[in-house]
Design an enzyme around this catalytic site. Sequence first.
Site, short mmCIF file in Angstrom:
data_model
loop_
_atom_site.label_atom_id
_atom_site.label_comp_id
_atom_site.label_asym_id
_atom_site.label_seq_id
_atom_site.Cartn_x
_atom_site.Cartn_y
_atom_site.Cartn_z
N ASP A 20 0.72 -0.94 -0.02
CA ASP A 20 0.30 -0.23 0.46
C ASP A 20 1.19 1.50 0.10
O ASP A 20 0.53 2.28 0.43
CB ASP A 20 -0.82 0.51 1.52
N GLU A 38 3.29 2.02 1.89
CA GLU A 38 4.07 2.49 3.51
C GLU A 38 5.39 2.15 3.15
O GLU A 38 5.96 1.33 2.93
CB GLU A 38 2.81 1.68 4.91
N HIS A 62 18.11 28.32 3.36
CA HIS A 62 17.29 29.35 2.59
C HIS A 62 17.71 30.68 3.11
O HIS A 62 17.83 31.70 2.74
CB HIS A 62 16.19 28.97 2.51
N ASP A 79 18.10 37.95 -5.88
CA ASP A 79 16.88 38.79 -5.39
C ASP A 79 17.25 39.45 -4.18
O ASP A 79 19.10 39.08 -3.96
CB ASP A 79 15.55 38.40 -6.27
N LYS A 91 14.45 41.01 -8.38
CA LYS A 91 12.98 40.36 -8.99
C LYS A 91 11.30 39.82 -8.48
O LYS A 91 11.58 40.38 -7.30
CB LYS A 91 14.04 38.83 -8.63
N ARG A 124 8.17 37.56 -7.95
CA ARG A 124 8.59 35.67 -8.53
C ARG A 124 6.68 36.28 -9.15
O ARG A 124 6.01 36.07 -8.41
CB ARG A 124 8.59 34.72 -7.09
N ASP A 154 23.56 32.24 -5.28
CA ASP A 154 22.30 32.03 -4.42
C ASP A 154 22.54 30.83 -3.62
O ASP A 154 23.65 30.06 -3.82
CB ASP A 154 21.11 31.78 -6.08
N THR A 166 14.41 25.69 -10.64
CA THR A 166 14.18 25.54 -11.46
C THR A 166 14.82 26.56 -13.20
O THR A 166 15.24 26.19 -14.20
CB THR A 166 12.29 26.16 -12.27
N THR A 225 15.11 31.45 -11.85
CA THR A 225 15.77 33.08 -11.05
C THR A 225 17.13 33.37 -11.72
O THR A 225 16.97 34.60 -12.19
CB THR A 225 16.66 33.16 -9.73
C1 R5P Z 1 14.90 32.56 -3.80
O1 R5P Z 1 13.95 33.19 -3.11
C2 R5P Z 1 16.05 31.40 -3.86
O2 R5P Z 1 16.82 32.04 -2.78
C3 R5P Z 1 15.89 30.75 -5.03
O3 R5P Z 1 16.26 31.67 -5.77
C4 R5P Z 1 14.95 30.63 -6.41
O4 R5P Z 1 14.64 29.78 -4.96
C5 R5P Z 1 15.41 29.87 -6.45
O5 R5P Z 1 13.76 28.76 -7.70
P1 R5P Z 1 14.83 29.03 -8.98
O6 R5P Z 1 15.53 27.97 -9.68
O7 R5P Z 1 13.02 28.02 -9.36
O8 R5P Z 1 14.05 30.83 -9.34
#
Ligand code: R5P
Length: 312
Positions: free
Chosen positions: A36, A38, A129, A168, A191, A193, A217, A222, A225
């Site tokens: 299932d 788990e 983060h 950002d 930046k 989002r 960063d 993805t 950014t």
């Molecule tokens: C945002 O605050 C993080 O520091 C990164 O800039 C962000 O999460 C990167 O995500 P992505 O590559 O999807 O833009």
Amino acid sequence: MDCIVFGGSAHPALAGAIAEALGGRLGRLTLTRFPDTELHVEIQETVRGGDVYIVQPTGPPVDQHVMELLFIADACRRAGAVRMTAVVPYFGYARQDRRANGREAIGARLVADLFAAAGFDCLIAVDLHSSALEGFFGLPLEHLSATALLANVIEGVIGRDGIIVAPDLGAVKLAERYSDLLHLPIAIIHKTRLSGEAVRARAVVGEVRGRVPIIVDDMISTGATIEAASRALLDGGAAADMTVIATHALLVGNAIERLAALTLKKILVTDSLALPGRVALPIQVVGLAPMLAEAISRLNVGESLSDMISHR
Ligand code: R5P
């Protein structure tokens, strides 16, 4: 106290490298699924009286890796481990640290509470983060940083025409650390989002014309950014052969294609997450095992880690 290192399924190579750097081998365990779906976890060696370290970055699939970590801890606690430390080089849910629109869960706080509920005594994390996340954890947190390691690698190959770029506002503190370490000026990108996969660079603050950007960063998810930053910098007259430095390479969605379409000279990341096998990108990976093994060996004997923590 005996130091025993386990790893979940998220990053066996890193867990193994840490165990090896500590002069041992990974503890044996089995992770299986019932029909299932788990999860079932069984520790296959004694941990009674031991100091246990469980290595598991909680990257994608995030929920699976979080649950494995919690189950391994529960199994170790019930088997008599005296002390348990979660070694989480990448902490998933970190970006859910506040309610942007109301009626939302604060995932980072909930997962932090689950770590405590599973019986962990301590957490080792790398480049969370935001430093504000430290307050989410009721248990002692050793918040290490890979910035010095990464800056060291890049130092020899950047010129005086470089400029550190925060893609950002959230990356400004990080950019300041790289600026201090590499003695370069800073530019900041405003930046916005738009969604999980789309961002818009509204303005570049700082003089980037003719300079070679080093975009820093905490993570590349993805790649949206980095893509937006790179295009805004080119529009602002910056040189095309940019470098990107990020601790965590999630590379989800079409990040690889997105980054490959840019004029990046180098993408410098750590192995906080297991990377897909062959990536057609100019990527260089710095191993975290020596730093994490050093932290574990100091914790095991009760030595200070303060010289390994550079967030303040
Ligand atoms: C945002 O605050 C993080 O520091 C990164 O800039 C962000 O999460 C990167 O995500 P992505 O590559 O999807 O833009």
